[in-house]
Design a protein around this motif. Structure first.
Motif, PDB file in Angstrom:
ATOM      1  N   GLU A 107       0.820  -1.211   0.000  1.00 29.79           N
ATOM      2  CA  GLU A 107       0.000   0.000   0.000  1.00 29.79           C
ATOM      3  C   GLU A 107       0.855   1.262   0.000  1.00 29.79           C
ATOM      4  OE1 GLU A 107      -2.248   0.469   3.498  1.00 29.79           O
ATOM      5  OE2 GLU A 107      -3.872   1.576   2.497  1.00 29.79           O
ATOM      6  N   LEU A 110       2.566   1.766  -3.312  1.00 32.03           N
ATOM      7  CA  LEU A 110       1.615   2.286  -4.303  1.00 32.03           C
ATOM      8  C   LEU A 110       1.428   3.786  -4.146  1.00 32.03           C
ATOM      9  CD1 LEU A 110      -0.452   1.352  -6.516  1.00 32.03           C
ATOM     10  CD2 LEU A 110      -2.166   1.384  -4.706  1.00 32.03           C
ATOM     11  N   ASN A 111       1.206   4.210  -2.913  1.00 31.47           N
ATOM     12  CA  ASN A 111       0.929   5.621  -2.661  1.00 31.47           C
ATOM     13  C   ASN A 111       2.146   6.507  -2.859  1.00 31.47           C
ATOM     14  OD1 ASN A 111      -1.959   6.127  -1.714  1.00 31.47           O
ATOM     15  ND2 ASN A 111      -1.410   4.281  -0.568  1.00 31.47           N
ATOM     16  N   ASN A 113       4.571   5.808  -5.066  1.00 36.34           N
ATOM     17  CA  ASN A 113       5.169   5.510  -6.375  1.00 36.34           C
ATOM     18  C   ASN A 113       6.545   4.884  -6.246  1.00 36.34           C
ATOM     19  OD1 ASN A 113       3.034   6.434  -7.858  1.00 36.34           O
ATOM     20  ND2 ASN A 113       3.928   8.456  -8.266  1.00 36.34           N
ATOM     21  N   GLU A 202      -5.945   8.961   5.960  1.00 38.61           N
ATOM     22  CA  GLU A 202      -4.746   8.611   5.202  1.00 38.61           C
ATOM     23  C   GLU A 202      -4.400   9.780   4.304  1.00 38.61           C
ATOM     24  OE1 GLU A 202      -5.682   3.830   5.055  1.00 38.61           O
ATOM     25  OE2 GLU A 202      -5.449   4.938   3.186  1.00 38.61           O
ATOM     26  N   PHE A 215       3.554   8.964   3.045  1.00 43.68           N
ATOM     27  CA  PHE A 215       2.220   8.387   3.131  1.00 43.68           C
ATOM     28  C   PHE A 215       1.958   8.090   4.591  1.00 43.68           C
ATOM     29  CE2 PHE A 215      -0.278   4.356   3.392  1.00 43.68           C
ATOM     30  CZ  PHE A 215      -1.497   4.903   3.032  1.00 43.68           C
TER      31      PHE A 215
ATOM     32  N   LYS B  70      -6.285   8.913  -6.497  1.00 42.61           N
ATOM     33  CA  LYS B  70      -6.378   7.550  -6.986  1.00 42.61           C
ATOM     34  C   LYS B  70      -7.650   6.819  -6.602  1.00 42.61           C
ATOM     35  CE  LYS B  70      -1.404   7.028  -7.247  1.00 42.61           C
ATOM     36  NZ  LYS B  70      -0.158   6.442  -6.732  1.00 42.61           N
ATOM     37  N   ARG B  71      -8.369   7.307  -5.621  1.00 42.89           N
ATOM     38  CA  ARG B  71      -9.451   6.491  -5.088  1.00 42.89           C
ATOM     39  C   ARG B  71     -10.814   6.985  -5.543  1.00 42.89           C
ATOM     40  NH1 ARG B  71      -7.356   5.642   1.118  1.00 42.89           N
ATOM     41  NH2 ARG B  71      -5.133   5.642   0.626  1.00 42.89           N
TER      42      ARG B  71
END
Lengths: 235, 235
Positions: A107, A110-111, A113, A202, A215, B70-71
């Motif tokens: 996760e 992903l956030n 990059n 988040e 993140f 992204k969400r």
DNA sequence: CAGTGGTCTAGACCACCTA
DNA sequence: AGGTGGTCTAGACCACTGG
């Protein structure tokens, strides 16, 4: 310091010193142009800034007026620069629980990059407001950008260090909020009971050049969590 | 329609049609100036608008880039114009529970700058998203401004009616959020259990001229409540 | 209709990024 | 060094508010 920023600061200071209230009228544009010896657009830009900040509102054909919100003790959701800047009145402190270099979770990767084999700083800490538990925070910092962290920094203001210590410029951020019930572990950290409400926020923080560098997932104590948000129609 | 608004719309449309992704580079300012045949400041203003809206970010010395979050399925906290505008994908509907003219509570009077002997419309309704209960909403509208409401309007979009039907211009709003546990009555409305989490959002909506016209308290179903918020460093 | 804020222009100059 | 966005100016004209 740019002219329009400086002027915005001075106008705001003026409002505070004069203790102006919601709806009080400010001098007209002409006045500010003459007083600060700048062109109309510069004043306009200053006032736009203050308008977005929720300090004034402008009414065409009528004037410029002071905007105030009435309640104290709420945490502003705008300001992606950490809490320290916002809450002058409140005491914010942090107790670090973990600080280590590791590989990111799927996760986090992903956030941020990142590939899963690149390094991140993982920080977990509890934050207090006026002696009460405010939240539990877990953050992943891209180590290629935030090259160094230690326990001392993490006990104070990480964002302050990123700005002043590392000279990085913080740009924009995306926040995602949702509610649920506390699990056992979170409840212990916050001094609450399992099943009580929690707010999870988040956030992905980016530098001005668009690179994500942090993140974080923050779980708030519902008893201390009061937020406010000022919005504009923003034609 | 103003030039800079029109241009902002066209640039945004272009981004969507080309399905550009986060980080993709847009043409340079010069290009837009020539293409739309306007001055630099006008383009700048358009891009500022898009930047505040979270559609692009600009990097001095480098270029203009697409910004995307992204969400999916999150409700934007900005947009003080009601939900209808935000959630094209989701079905929002309302069931009115109460609609009447009455005197404001002390709290409502305070937030709307009214005396306690002036009239307000009191509206209570449940709102649904994709068939699930989203929230219970109680609102107080200053009757001197929002002169008329009926069951039909209240079942649809009240804010749409205020804009189009009454021709009023909605300006800015102040939101206050806090969490707690559902009481018996709220739980029944939302189809949840007493003691489960709730998010309460109180908002004061103002016209562009600064007059408050609506004070509302909304209690959200924590299972459907996912919010997002894009922020800028905002020099 | 006078006062006030908003838009738009054309151009000079500045600050930052990439290479 | 060359390219790119940001600031600032001076001035023309427009749009809204309120007596």
């Amino acid at each position: 310091m740019l002219k329009y920023q400086q002027i915005a600061i001075e106008i705001e200071k003026y409002i505070e010193e004069q203790e102006l209230q919601q709806g009080d009228k400010l001098p007209v544009l002409e006045h500010f142009m003459a007083h600060f010896k700048v062109s109309k657009s510069t004043i306009t830009k200053s006032l736009e800034l203050l308008e977005r900040k929720g300090v004034v509102y402008q009414v065409r054909g009528s004037g410029i007026f002071v905007r105030r919100h009435k309640r104290k003790g709420y945490i502003s959701l705008l300001s992606n620069q950490g809490f320290k800047r916002e809450l002058e009145d409140a005491q914010i402190s942090s107790k670090p629980l973990q600080l280590e270099v590791r590989k990111p979770s799927k996760e986090a990767a992903l956030n941020l990059n990142l590939h899963e084999d690149e390094d991140v700083y993982y920080v977990k800490r509890i934050r207090y407001i006026n002696g009460e538990t405010l939240c539990v925070e877990e953050s992943y910092y891209n180590k290629a950008i935030v090259t160094y962290l230690n326990k001392e920094i993490v006990s104070e203001s990480i964002f302050g260090y990123i700005r002043e210590g590392l000279g990085l410029k913080i740009g924009f951020s995306d926040m995602y909020m949702q509610m649920d019930q506390l699990d056992e572990n979170e409840a212990v950290h916050l001094g609450l009971k399992k099943g009580e409400p929690k707010l999870t926020v988040e956030t992905v923080f980016h530098l001005t050049n668009g690179q994500p560098f942090d993140f974080s997932r923050v779980v708030y104590n519902y008893k201390q969590s009061r937020f406010f948000l000022q919005t504009n129609s923003d034609t």
